[in-house]
Design an enzyme around this catalytic site. Sequence first.
Site, PDB file in Angstrom:
ATOM      1  N   LYS A  13       1.040  -1.163  -0.102  1.00  0.00           N
ATOM      2  CA  LYS A  13      -0.071  -0.155   0.089  1.00  0.00           C
ATOM      3  C   LYS A  13       0.884   1.289  -0.065  1.00  0.00           C
ATOM      4  O   LYS A  13       1.796   1.241   0.781  1.00  0.00           O
ATOM      5  CB  LYS A  13      -0.772  -0.157   1.432  1.00  0.00           C
ATOM      6  CG  LYS A  13      -2.002   0.814   1.171  1.00  0.00           C
ATOM      7  CD  LYS A  13      -3.236   0.181   0.573  1.00  0.00           C
ATOM      8  CE  LYS A  13      -4.448   0.446   0.769  1.00  0.00           C
ATOM      9  NZ  LYS A  13      -5.681  -0.168   0.095  1.00  0.00           N
ATOM     10  N   THR A  73      -4.316  -5.587   0.909  1.00  0.00           N
ATOM     11  CA  THR A  73      -3.517  -4.325   1.184  1.00  0.00           C
ATOM     12  C   THR A  73      -4.558  -3.380   2.014  1.00  0.00           C
ATOM     13  O   THR A  73      -4.047  -2.309   2.653  1.00  0.00           O
ATOM     14  CB  THR A  73      -3.145  -3.575  -0.059  1.00  0.00           C
ATOM     15  OG1 THR A  73      -4.267  -3.068  -0.863  1.00  0.00           O
ATOM     16  CG2 THR A  73      -2.233  -4.372  -1.067  1.00  0.00           C
TER      17      THR A  73
END
Length: 313
Positions: A13, A73
């Site tokens: 991320k 994520t």
Amino acid sequence: MDRSYDFAISYGKIRVPLYRVYAQPLSGIQAIPESTYTGRSNILFATEVDVEVTGRNFLPSYTEGDNRNVVATDSMKNFILHQGLHFEGSTLEQLLDHLGRRFLLTYPQIENLSLSARELSFLPIQRPGQDGKGITESAVLFSRSHNDVAVATMAFTHDGEQPVMTTHRCGRINMELFKVTGSAFTSFIRDEYTTLAERVDRPLFIHLNVYWTYTNAASLLNADMSGYVPAEQVRDVVQVVFDDFVSESIQHLVHEMGCRLLERFPQLATVSFDAQNYTRDLVMTSESDDKVKVYTDPFTAYGDIKLTLSRKV
Ligand SMILES: O=c1[nH]c(=O)c2[nH]c(=O)[nH]c2[nH]1
């Protein structure tokens, strides 16, 4: 069809914004002559965090659509935000260490992890003191600053049951420094491609990123902050060198900055620079005072000068 390729894979991320208020103040910093910086209140500790997972065990998510070893994520983002509340440190590096170790303890499926943090800079506004005397800093109102910022990157892996940090790099990025006089660039190779004039005194405008590593990561993470090198002090040393030093080139300048940083901070192992040349073009010089000049933006391509200095082992 033969599909036996080599793979380079990672996922994660980027730019998870984290605004933690009333974090632990940063204190115990050693003062240096080039800087007034000795700590910060951390009333507003704001940063953007990137997380990147590497390894092989999630390759099936690419090749077979098998996500059994994949941490979503979105969960990574939630994990970072949740840990923001538990964070008891006062620096970006302590935050990354906190996050890295807990990520690996929480998700044994993650083989290797790289975390980066980039300061979201907010400065306390200045205001008259409550007693009506002098100017003081607000304890509640902060102004977003788009100036240079601190960054840090750390990598982690497992050592048996234990998460360990494998590499680190700290930095100050997006410095933009314009020195109006006291920089030269002369005696470079001249041939049929050379149009640049020799400049014994040029207005030197650079965009500069500085990075450093410690010889011993313990001095970076110790709760006793006496060995910690704040990015603000690095910025201030770099600025003072630029102010003082009459350079023959950006190469010459970043070398001087690097030597001064390694002298000032014996706990550092390496310092690196990425400097871009934004020197402006001269348009006109005043006829009555040749110190007074007008410059404008140059051709849009810019030179890029890099240096890493490492202490000899
Ligand atoms: O400091 C400089 N270094 C260079 O290598 C270079 N090249 C150039 O055109 N201008 C500059 N300035």
